[in-house]
Scaffold this motif. Structure first.
Motif, mmCIF file in Angstrom:
data_model
loop_
_atom_site.group_PDB
_atom_site.id
_atom_site.type_symbol
_atom_site.label_atom_id
_atom_site.label_comp_id
_atom_site.label_asym_id
_atom_site.label_seq_id
_atom_site.Cartn_x
_atom_site.Cartn_y
_atom_site.Cartn_z
ATOM 1 N N MET A 179 45.111 15.395 -0.098
ATOM 2 C CA MET A 179 45.884 16.517 -0.629
ATOM 3 C C MET A 179 44.959 17.620 -1.139
ATOM 4 N N VAL A 180 43.954 17.233 -1.916
ATOM 5 C CA VAL A 180 43.017 18.207 -2.485
ATOM 6 C C VAL A 180 42.246 18.927 -1.373
ATOM 7 N N LEU A 181 41.769 18.192 -0.386
ATOM 8 C CA LEU A 181 41.033 18.823 0.719
ATOM 9 C C LEU A 181 41.918 19.782 1.512
ATOM 10 N N GLY A 182 43.157 19.393 1.747
ATOM 11 C CA GLY A 182 44.082 20.268 2.464
ATOM 12 C C GLY A 182 44.357 21.547 1.695
ATOM 13 N N ILE A 183 44.520 21.431 0.391
ATOM 14 C CA ILE A 183 44.772 22.611 -0.431
ATOM 15 C C ILE A 183 43.541 23.508 -0.475
ATOM 16 N N PHE A 184 42.359 22.907 -0.549
ATOM 17 C CA PHE A 184 41.129 23.703 -0.487
ATOM 18 C C PHE A 184 41.060 24.489 0.816
ATOM 19 N N PHE A 185 41.405 23.850 1.919
ATOM 20 C CA PHE A 185 41.397 24.551 3.200
ATOM 21 C C PHE A 185 42.381 25.712 3.177
ATOM 22 N N LEU A 186 43.587 25.484 2.654
ATOM 23 C CA LEU A 186 44.580 26.560 2.592
ATOM 24 C C LEU A 186 44.124 27.708 1.703
ATOM 25 N N LEU A 187 43.579 27.387 0.521
ATOM 26 C CA LEU A 187 43.190 28.427 -0.418
ATOM 27 C C LEU A 187 41.970 29.216 0.044
ATOM 28 N N PHE A 188 40.939 28.498 0.468
ATOM 29 C CA PHE A 188 39.665 29.162 0.735
ATOM 30 C C PHE A 188 39.340 29.308 2.220
ATOM 31 N N GLY A 189 40.095 28.642 3.078
ATOM 32 C CA GLY A 189 39.933 28.813 4.525
ATOM 33 C C GLY A 189 40.922 29.851 5.014
ATOM 34 N N PHE A 190 42.174 29.439 5.108
ATOM 35 C CA PHE A 190 43.216 30.364 5.555
ATOM 36 C C PHE A 190 43.362 31.532 4.587
ATOM 37 N N GLY A 191 43.197 31.284 3.293
ATOM 38 C CA GLY A 191 43.330 32.335 2.288
ATOM 39 C C GLY A 191 42.277 33.414 2.382
ATOM 40 N N SER A 192 41.230 33.178 3.159
ATOM 41 C CA SER A 192 40.179 34.177 3.345
ATOM 42 C C SER A 192 40.441 35.091 4.527
ATOM 43 N N THR A 193 41.500 34.847 5.260
ATOM 44 C CA THR A 193 41.800 35.681 6.431
ATOM 45 C C THR A 193 42.760 36.799 6.043
ATOM 46 N N PRO A 194 42.655 37.959 6.696
ATOM 47 C CA PRO A 194 43.591 39.047 6.408
ATOM 48 C C PRO A 194 45.052 38.660 6.651
ATOM 49 N N ALA A 195 45.295 37.696 7.529
ATOM 50 C CA ALA A 195 46.667 37.268 7.824
ATOM 51 C C ALA A 195 47.330 36.606 6.621
ATOM 52 N N SER A 196 46.555 36.179 5.657
ATOM 53 C CA SER A 196 47.127 35.481 4.498
ATOM 54 C C SER A 196 47.746 36.433 3.476
ATOM 55 N N GLY A 197 47.488 37.706 3.602
ATOM 56 C CA GLY A 197 48.034 38.666 2.647
ATOM 57 C C GLY A 197 49.502 38.960 2.913
ATOM 58 N N ASN A 198 50.275 39.057 1.856
ATOM 59 C CA ASN A 198 51.689 39.447 1.922
ATOM 60 C C ASN A 198 52.548 38.545 2.802
ATOM 61 N N LEU A 199 52.251 37.250 2.851
ATOM 62 C CA LEU A 199 53.083 36.311 3.604
ATOM 63 C C LEU A 199 54.430 36.091 2.933
ATOM 64 N N VAL A 200 54.414 36.076 1.609
ATOM 65 C CA VAL A 200 55.620 35.800 0.838
ATOM 66 C C VAL A 200 55.831 36.958 -0.135
ATOM 67 N N ALA A 201 57.046 37.474 -0.178
ATOM 68 C CA ALA A 201 57.355 38.615 -1.032
ATOM 69 C C ALA A 201 57.369 38.223 -2.504
#
Length: 126
Positions: A16-38
């Protein structure tokens, strides 16, 4: 040799922790991660993610003091908000960090209620 094929709770917590790290700092570092949820629904996502993070950290290290788990989760939340300065489509927010803190609290409560009961073998049985 044990025949139980269930994933131990500590290993599940680590995944769980590793998956969340990937989401926060992997996917979260891409421009696509901005404004996904209003707004204000993004705060609900923060709360859910950090609830899972605190629960996962507690499961991965069940003997760790609750204060250490809380400090680590809050530190990860702060690091996530600071790292958003580097991502063009994202902006850090104290409101996001407060939602992270609320999620951390909820995850620790869930761990106290559910996780420790399972480790102690006192979970409700049908």
């Amino acid at each position: 040799m044990p025949t139980d094929k269930a994933l131990p709770l500590s290993r599940l917590g680590l995944f769980m922790v590793l998956g969340i790290f990937f989401l926060l700092f992997g996917f979260g570092s891409t421009p696509a991660s901005g404004n996904l949820v209003a707004t204000p629904w993004d705060k609900v996502i923060h709360l859910l993610v950090f609830s899972a993070l605190a629960f996962g950290l507690s499961a991965a290290r069940p003997k760790a003091p609750i204060s250490a788990v809380a400090a680590l989760a809050l530190g990860i939340g702060l690091a996530d908000e600071l790292h958003q300065y580097l991502v063009p489509t994202r902006q850090p927010s104290i409101d996001d960090w407060l939602a992270d803190a609320a999620g951390t609290f909820c995850g620790l409560l869930l761990w106290h209620w559910l996780g420790r009961r399972r480790l102690n073998g006192s979970a409700c049985r049908p």
